[in-house]
Design an enzyme around this catalytic site. Structure first.
Site, PDB file in Angstrom:
ATOM      1  N   ASP A  16       3.808  -2.950   8.627  1.00  0.00           N
ATOM      2  CA  ASP A  16       2.084  -3.346   9.291  1.00  0.00           C
ATOM      3  C   ASP A  16       1.823  -4.639   9.260  1.00  0.00           C
ATOM      4  O   ASP A  16       2.770  -5.975   8.636  1.00  0.00           O
ATOM      5  CB  ASP A  16       1.572  -3.511   8.253  1.00  0.00           C
ATOM      6  N   ASP A  18      -1.430  -6.696  10.720  1.00  0.00           N
ATOM      7  CA  ASP A  18      -2.634  -7.116  10.326  1.00  0.00           C
ATOM      8  C   ASP A  18      -3.192  -6.782   8.804  1.00  0.00           C
ATOM      9  O   ASP A  18      -2.963  -6.319   8.275  1.00  0.00           O
ATOM     10  CB  ASP A  18      -3.809  -6.939  10.967  1.00  0.00           C
TER      11      ASP A  18
HETATM   12 MG   LIG Z   1      -3.121  -3.759   8.329  1.00  0.00          MG
END
Ligand SMILES: [Mg+2]
Length: 211
Positions: A16, A18
């Site tokens: 991932d 962010d």
């Molecule tokens: Mg995230």
């Protein structure tokens, strides 16, 4: 944050972006502050009114586009904001605010502690990798470039490209396809129990929560 990850026997890493590779909140808060000040100075919108209209616009976009990449689009937030404040669509305002928000956000982005060291170790071991990220492609590519992720990461799948957001299987499956690997060969890293961990585990991918 990344010390507990075991790379033994791992052929691929899904990761991932962010709030996993960098902290989201301080950048978002700085951007919101800059946008609020700008609207006050240039358009005479009082701070409290800015905050109210922004929250309403964002929640309208979330409601209309739930589960899609564009549900996070700052351009759409500010488009609805412009309609609420000016009484009609104001593309000059929406584009100006979108760019102000993201340019401020990008200017402060730095890796989370341990993230870059982890990526270095991963790429040193020759492990393939793919970002798996919920948002539109254009802005995620700008973030990729700011962090210079091409030094370490091979591929990216955004929810815009996959047509669906985590935890839906489709976005993880697209990442596996790009890496030419199977679920048993890869691990997933992310900060969201709901999206990253449960989404990956539903496909039989071992997942690590990054706090
Ligand atoms: Mg995230």
């Amino acid at each position: 944050m990344f010390g507990h990850i075991n790379l033994e026997g791992v052929k691929g890493v899904l990761i991932d972006l962010d709030n996993t590779l960098y902290p989201y909140l301080p950048n978002h808060q700085r951007s919101m502050e800059i946008c609020l000040i700008h609207c006050e100075k240039k358009y005479g919108i009082p701070g409290a009114q800015f905050t109210d209209i922004f929250k309403q616009s964002r929640s309208d976009v979330h409601r209309d586009l739930h589960g899609q990449a564009a549900s996070h689009s700052r351009l759409l937030y500010f488009l609805k904001f412009s309609e609420s404040f000016f009484g009609k669509t104001n593309p000059v305002f929406a584009l100006e605010m979108e760019e102000l928000y993201w340019s401020e956000f990008l200017s402060g982005m730095m890796f989370n502690p341990g993230a870059e060291e982890f990526l270095k170790e991963m790429s040193f071991r020759g492990i393939g990798s793919c970002l798996v990220t919920d948002l539109t492609t254009h802005i995620q590519m700008r973030k990729w470039n700011v962090l210079n992720l091409g030094r370490y990461i091979d591929f990216m799948v955004s929810s815009e490209e996959a047509g669906i957001e985590k935890p839906a299987p489709g976005i993880f499956e697209m990442a596996l396809k790009k890496l030419k690997l199977e679920a048993k060969d890869v691990i997933m890293l992310g900060d969201s129990e709901e999206k990253d961990i449960k989404g990956a585990e539903a496909l039989g991918i071992r997942a690590y929560l990054i706090r």
